[in-house]
Design a protein around this motif. Structure first.
Motif, PDB file in Angstrom:
ATOM      1  N   TYR A 151       0.817  -1.321   0.056  1.00  0.00           N
ATOM      2  CA  TYR A 151       0.016  -0.035  -0.066  1.00  0.00           C
ATOM      3  C   TYR A 151       0.927   1.462   0.023  1.00  0.00           C
ATOM      4  CZ  TYR A 151      -3.785  -3.078   1.362  1.00  0.00           C
ATOM      5  OH  TYR A 151      -4.861  -4.030   1.505  1.00  0.00           O
ATOM      6  N   VAL A 152       0.317   2.220  -0.644  1.00  0.00           N
ATOM      7  CA  VAL A 152       0.760   3.468  -0.586  1.00  0.00           C
ATOM      8  C   VAL A 152      -0.289   4.382   0.010  1.00  0.00           C
ATOM      9  CG1 VAL A 152       1.686   5.954  -1.609  1.00  0.00           C
ATOM     10  CG2 VAL A 152       2.295   3.738  -2.445  1.00  0.00           C
ATOM     11  N   VAL A 153      -0.040   5.048   1.096  1.00  0.00           N
ATOM     12  CA  VAL A 153      -0.878   6.250   1.892  1.00  0.00           C
ATOM     13  C   VAL A 153      -0.398   7.507   1.699  1.00  0.00           C
ATOM     14  CG1 VAL A 153      -1.865   6.691   3.863  1.00  0.00           C
ATOM     15  CG2 VAL A 153      -1.672   4.545   3.389  1.00  0.00           C
ATOM     16  N   PHE A 154      -1.544   8.334   1.426  1.00  0.00           N
ATOM     17  CA  PHE A 154      -0.869   9.980   1.173  1.00  0.00           C
ATOM     18  C   PHE A 154      -2.196  10.720   1.346  1.00  0.00           C
ATOM     19  CE2 PHE A 154      -2.739   8.270  -2.973  1.00  0.00           C
ATOM     20  CZ  PHE A 154      -3.603   9.124  -3.269  1.00  0.00           C
ATOM     21  N   GLY A 155      -1.705  11.937   1.715  1.00  0.00           N
ATOM     22  CA  GLY A 155      -2.894  13.045   1.771  1.00  0.00           C
ATOM     23  C   GLY A 155      -3.143  13.873   0.574  1.00  0.00           C
ATOM     24  N   ARG A 156      -4.254  14.186   0.459  1.00  0.00           N
ATOM     25  CA  ARG A 156      -4.706  15.156  -0.648  1.00  0.00           C
ATOM     26  C   ARG A 156      -5.366  16.468  -0.041  1.00  0.00           C
ATOM     27  NH1 ARG A 156      -8.172  13.766  -5.779  1.00  0.00           N
ATOM     28  NH2 ARG A 156      -7.840  16.044  -5.736  1.00  0.00           N
ATOM     29  N   PRO A 157      -4.502  17.631   0.035  1.00  0.00           N
ATOM     30  CA  PRO A 157      -4.940  18.939   0.712  1.00  0.00           C
ATOM     31  C   PRO A 157      -5.961  19.370  -0.581  1.00  0.00           C
ATOM     32  CG  PRO A 157      -2.616  18.950   0.132  1.00  0.00           C
ATOM     33  CD  PRO A 157      -3.146  17.581  -0.096  1.00  0.00           C
ATOM     34  N   TYR A 158      -6.636  20.532  -0.327  1.00  0.00           N
ATOM     35  CA  TYR A 158      -7.610  21.089  -1.196  1.00  0.00           C
ATOM     36  C   TYR A 158      -8.035  20.410  -2.103  1.00  0.00           C
ATOM     37  CZ  TYR A 158      -4.192  24.493   1.056  1.00  0.00           C
ATOM     38  OH  TYR A 158      -3.451  24.932   2.041  1.00  0.00           O
ATOM     39  N   GLU A 159      -8.719  19.254  -1.705  1.00  0.00           N
ATOM     40  CA  GLU A 159      -9.321  18.469  -2.790  1.00  0.00           C
ATOM     41  C   GLU A 159     -10.151  19.117  -3.763  1.00  0.00           C
ATOM     42  OE1 GLU A 159     -10.571  13.616  -2.815  1.00  0.00           O
ATOM     43  OE2 GLU A 159     -10.825  14.748  -1.084  1.00  0.00           O
ATOM     44  N   LEU A 161     -13.337  22.753  -4.361  1.00  0.00           N
ATOM     45  CA  LEU A 161     -13.792  24.065  -3.831  1.00  0.00           C
ATOM     46  C   LEU A 161     -14.657  23.718  -2.458  1.00  0.00           C
ATOM     47  CD1 LEU A 161     -14.713  25.510  -7.437  1.00  0.00           C
ATOM     48  CD2 LEU A 161     -12.517  25.916  -5.858  1.00  0.00           C
ATOM     49  N   ARG A 162     -15.429  22.660  -2.378  1.00  0.00           N
ATOM     50  CA  ARG A 162     -16.020  22.477  -1.207  1.00  0.00           C
ATOM     51  C   ARG A 162     -15.342  22.334   0.282  1.00  0.00           C
ATOM     52  NH1 ARG A 162     -20.743  18.708  -3.075  1.00  0.00           N
ATOM     53  NH2 ARG A 162     -18.825  17.533  -3.810  1.00  0.00           N
ATOM     54  N   TYR A 163     -14.239  21.462  -0.112  1.00  0.00           N
ATOM     55  CA  TYR A 163     -13.326  21.054   0.830  1.00  0.00           C
ATOM     56  C   TYR A 163     -11.998  21.412   0.865  1.00  0.00           C
ATOM     57  CZ  TYR A 163     -11.368  17.724   4.335  1.00  0.00           C
ATOM     58  OH  TYR A 163     -10.845  17.045   5.400  1.00  0.00           O
ATOM     59  N   ASN A 164     -11.719  22.331   2.215  1.00  0.00           N
ATOM     60  CA  ASN A 164     -10.249  22.841   2.093  1.00  0.00           C
ATOM     61  C   ASN A 164      -9.475  22.197   3.065  1.00  0.00           C
ATOM     62  OD1 ASN A 164      -8.602  24.804   1.218  1.00  0.00           O
ATOM     63  ND2 ASN A 164      -9.021  26.175   2.882  1.00  0.00           N
ATOM     64  N   GLY A 165      -9.616  20.991   3.336  1.00  0.00           N
ATOM     65  CA  GLY A 165      -8.919  20.307   4.252  1.00  0.00           C
ATOM     66  C   GLY A 165      -8.025  19.138   3.765  1.00  0.00           C
ATOM     67  N   ILE A 166      -7.594  18.222   4.465  1.00  0.00           N
ATOM     68  CA  ILE A 166      -6.616  16.979   3.848  1.00  0.00           C
ATOM     69  C   ILE A 166      -7.584  15.727   4.002  1.00  0.00           C
ATOM     70  CG2 ILE A 166      -4.630  16.039   4.164  1.00  0.00           C
ATOM     71  CD1 ILE A 166      -3.540  18.438   5.912  1.00  0.00           C
ATOM     72  N   SER A 167      -7.611  15.060   2.981  1.00  0.00           N
ATOM     73  CA  SER A 167      -8.271  13.940   2.867  1.00  0.00           C
ATOM     74  C   SER A 167      -7.135  12.685   2.565  1.00  0.00           C
ATOM     75  CB  SER A 167      -8.995  13.576   1.483  1.00  0.00           C
ATOM     76  OG  SER A 167     -10.081  14.575   1.629  1.00  0.00           O
ATOM     77  N   THR A 168      -7.240  11.576   3.147  1.00  0.00           N
ATOM     78  CA  THR A 168      -6.307  10.569   3.087  1.00  0.00           C
ATOM     79  C   THR A 168      -6.712   9.241   2.400  1.00  0.00           C
ATOM     80  OG1 THR A 168      -5.612  11.113   5.433  1.00  0.00           O
ATOM     81  CG2 THR A 168      -5.002   8.989   4.796  1.00  0.00           C
ATOM     82  N   TYR A 169      -5.795   9.088   1.251  1.00  0.00           N
ATOM     83  CA  TYR A 169      -6.215   8.050   0.582  1.00  0.00           C
ATOM     84  C   TYR A 169      -5.127   7.052   0.561  1.00  0.00           C
ATOM     85  CZ  TYR A 169      -9.545  10.853  -2.243  1.00  0.00           C
ATOM     86  OH  TYR A 169     -10.641  11.658  -2.689  1.00  0.00           O
ATOM     87  N   SER A 170      -5.349   5.687   0.127  1.00  0.00           N
ATOM     88  CA  SER A 170      -4.547   4.509  -0.119  1.00  0.00           C
ATOM     89  C   SER A 170      -4.400   4.038  -1.365  1.00  0.00           C
ATOM     90  CB  SER A 170      -4.843   3.276   1.237  1.00  0.00           C
ATOM     91  OG  SER A 170      -5.963   2.790   0.725  1.00  0.00           O
ATOM     92  N   GLY A 176      -4.059  -1.814  -8.269  1.00  0.00           N
ATOM     93  CA  GLY A 176      -4.159  -0.457  -8.574  1.00  0.00           C
ATOM     94  C   GLY A 176      -5.527   0.103  -8.349  1.00  0.00           C
ATOM     95  N   THR A 177      -5.913  -0.083  -6.996  1.00  0.00           N
ATOM     96  CA  THR A 177      -7.182   0.462  -6.644  1.00  0.00           C
ATOM     97  C   THR A 177      -6.982   1.514  -5.517  1.00  0.00           C
ATOM     98  OG1 THR A 177      -7.373  -1.230  -4.783  1.00  0.00           O
ATOM     99  CG2 THR A 177      -8.476  -1.781  -6.812  1.00  0.00           C
ATOM    100  N   LEU A 178      -7.821   2.613  -5.869  1.00  0.00           N
ATOM    101  CA  LEU A 178      -7.673   3.720  -4.987  1.00  0.00           C
ATOM    102  C   LEU A 178      -8.900   3.769  -3.970  1.00  0.00           C
ATOM    103  CD1 LEU A 178      -6.293   6.677  -4.740  1.00  0.00           C
ATOM    104  CD2 LEU A 178      -8.078   7.469  -6.288  1.00  0.00           C
ATOM    105  N   ARG A 179      -8.351   4.384  -2.773  1.00  0.00           N
ATOM    106  CA  ARG A 179      -9.592   4.225  -1.914  1.00  0.00           C
ATOM    107  C   ARG A 179      -9.422   5.421  -0.734  1.00  0.00           C
ATOM    108  NH1 ARG A 179      -9.008  -0.411  -0.038  1.00  0.00           N
ATOM    109  NH2 ARG A 179     -10.475  -1.522  -0.818  1.00  0.00           N
ATOM    110  N   LEU A 180     -10.644   6.050  -0.660  1.00  0.00           N
ATOM    111  CA  LEU A 180     -10.642   7.293   0.431  1.00  0.00           C
ATOM    112  C   LEU A 180     -10.768   6.629   1.687  1.00  0.00           C
ATOM    113  CD1 LEU A 180     -10.847  10.132   1.195  1.00  0.00           C
ATOM    114  CD2 LEU A 180     -13.393  10.019   0.790  1.00  0.00           C
ATOM    115  N   VAL A 181      -9.582   7.012   2.597  1.00  0.00           N
ATOM    116  CA  VAL A 181      -9.742   6.128   3.856  1.00  0.00           C
ATOM    117  C   VAL A 181     -10.152   7.331   4.966  1.00  0.00           C
ATOM    118  CG1 VAL A 181      -8.032   5.074   5.636  1.00  0.00           C
ATOM    119  CG2 VAL A 181      -7.722   4.707   3.178  1.00  0.00           C
ATOM    120  N   LEU A 182      -9.889   8.395   5.105  1.00  0.00           N
ATOM    121  CA  LEU A 182     -10.083   9.296   5.868  1.00  0.00           C
ATOM    122  C   LEU A 182     -10.412  10.710   5.671  1.00  0.00           C
ATOM    123  CD1 LEU A 182      -7.422   8.846   8.745  1.00  0.00           C
ATOM    124  CD2 LEU A 182      -9.845   7.844   8.761  1.00  0.00           C
TER     125      LEU A 182
END
Length: 491
Positions: A151-159, A161-170, A176-182
């Motif tokens: 697994y690779v886990v990473f953050g996506r800030p400023y995902e 216009l409606r969300y200005n926080g950080i989402s965590t994906y794996s 080769g599957t992408l998942r929103l974790v947090l």
């Protein structure tokens, strides 16, 4: 048709040999297609192709990025012979470059600018081959590759216009599957990976976006410690998948945090920012605290009244490596300065987790401070697998900026350091850390110290599986010994 048993045996053997040869040919590593260096379709990720290095290429290196004279590159340095090799040529004006070395030391996970204003997560082997793009997005923050390299886990800030926080994906690199974790429900905040607790669980910290920097000092906006139990679960199970372990002070310029390799205790260090009308300083009081992740209160194991402790790392379950680094920024001169009295204790130190055996390892050069490899929260990033050699980035501030150098030293107090790279204030130098494959001993090790492989204590139901690439048609696995004690809390 075939009546003779001898003929039947001959045909059967021929078929077996034919199948074996065909399987070997099909499994032979091939260069990644050019299309793999392009971004996957929007919203998608790509599986990884990770063939193992030939046994003769297993070695020990220091990895860093260098921007100089209009060029930027990802560089591999060989301590045995002093040779440097450019692994990837990067855009000369790309200030977003970041990298991590894989747990088996054979791969580098790289973040860099991609086309159309996006950032790309890429893999490249330690010999510069098999460059491949796994994922692209407008912004990608801190990223980690799991101990089993699944697994690779990473953050996506400023995902959006409606969300200005950080989402965590794996990303599941096998499928080769992408998942929103947090996803933090509060705007301008989120969670960032700190270090792995096991193959599927990792420690997270809370983080902020849209926060002003700490003046001339970078604001380390990490606070509070969490355990994410399973990166394979999606956001719908966030309430039970994320556990708060430790509450820390609000973000400050010099809060640092780590977890001991046995997953037993959290370590924090803090210092003080002092300002007046002419300058601001990173100084004391400073302290190092330890707190069990299985209950109990924090206790201070070391403190300094007028010196800054800027980094701390647990290099074993019972030993900490930390950096003392007083630094002052003068507004009128727009530059950093170091006073001879302020910097007399600057350098590397070790101490046991019970507060004993304080030892000075190195003295910073006049006018310099030391930094650990960027985002190196495992001992492997700082220490070679001989548990003896360290690598740090020394910074020397001046009126025109900061000159940098990368040095290798040993944990023997006041032993000689070897400088492997230097830059001027107009250049950029970022230390990634050690890369060392664990299978073959070199004929001329850089130290006579017996080589031992550092083990990680994982939750009882997990063991390390290093590498799922194929070589000669067979999957190669290396499982660590069962943990000797403990595990991540409630993992």
């Amino acid at each position: 048709m075939f009546r003779s048993p001898l003929i039947l045996v001959y045909v059967a053997c021929a078929l077996v040999v034919t199948c074996f040869c065909q399987s070997s040919v099909d499994a032979r590593p091939m260069q990644t297609q050019a299309s793999d260096s392009n971004c996957p379709p929007p919203g998608g990720a790509r599986s990884a192709f990770m063939p193992a290095l030939p046994a003769t290429e297993h070695h020990q290196y220091v990895i860093y990025t260098l921007m100089r004279a209009g060029q930027q590159s990802l560089v591999r340095y060989d301590p045995e012979n002093g040779q440097k090799m450019t692994l990837v040529q990067l855009d000369s004006d790309d200030y977003t470059v970041d990298a991590r070395v894989s747990p088996d030391g054979e791969w580098i996970l790289l973040k860099r600018s991609a086309y159309q204003g996006r950032q790309a997560l890429q893999l490249v082997r330690i010999d510069g081959s098999y460059l491949q793009t796994l994922y692209c997005a407008p912004f990608i923050s801190n990223f980690l590759l799991s101990p089993d390299q699944r697994y690779v886990v990473f953050g996506r800030p400023y995902e959006n216009l409606r969300y200005n926080g950080i989402s965590t994906y794996s990303i599941d690199l096998l499928r080769g599957t992408l998942r929103l974790v947090l996803r933090q429900p509060v705007d301008q905040s989120g969670y960032e990976p700190l270090k792995w607790a096991g193959n599927h669980s990792l420690y997270m910290t809370e983080s902020l976006t849209g926060v002003g920097g700490g003046g001339p000092f970078p604001l380390r906006d990490r606070f509070n410690l969490y355990l994410l139990r399973d990166v394979g679960l999606d956001q719908s199970q966030q309430a039970t998948n994320l556990k708060l372990l430790l509450t820390t002070p609000d973000p400050c310029a010099c809060l640092d945090m780590d977890v001991t390799p046995d997953n037993a205790s959290a370590i924090t260090s803090t210092c003080t920012m002092a300002s007046d009308s002419q300058s601001t300083a990173q100084t004391g009081p400073a302290r190092i605290q330890i707190q069990s992740l299985h209950g109990g209160s924090a206790r201070v194991i070391y403190s300094l009244p007028d010196r800054a402790i800027i980094y701390v790392r647990a290099i074993s379950p019972t030993t900490l490596l930390f950096v003392v680094g007083n630094l002052r920024y003068t507004f009128a001169a727009s530059s950093f300065t170091l006073d001879p009295h302020d910097e007399e204790q600057n350098g590397l130190w070790t101490i046991h987790t019970d507060g004993t055996a304080l030892t000075r390892i190195s003295t910073a050069a006049p006018g310099s401070t030391s930094d650990f490899p960027q985002f190196a929260y495992t001992a492997d990033g700082i220490l070679a697998r001989d548990n003896h050699h360290y690598v740090v980035l020394n910074r020397t501030p001046g009126s025109h900026g900061i000159a940098s150098s990368i040095v290798i030293g040993t944990l023997i107090p006041h032993n000689k350091q070897t400088t492997i790279e230097t830059t001027q204030p107009s250049d950029q130098l970022h230390l990634i850390g050690w890369a060392e494959t664990p299978y073959v001993r070199t004929s001329h090790p850089i130290s006579p110290t017996p080589r031992t492989i550092r083990s990680r204590t994982l939750p009882p139901d997990e063991s390390v599986v290093i590498g799922w690439g194929r070589r000669d048609g067979l999957a190669r696995h290396r499982r660590a010994q069962p943990p000797q004690s403990g595990g991540a809390p409630d993992s």
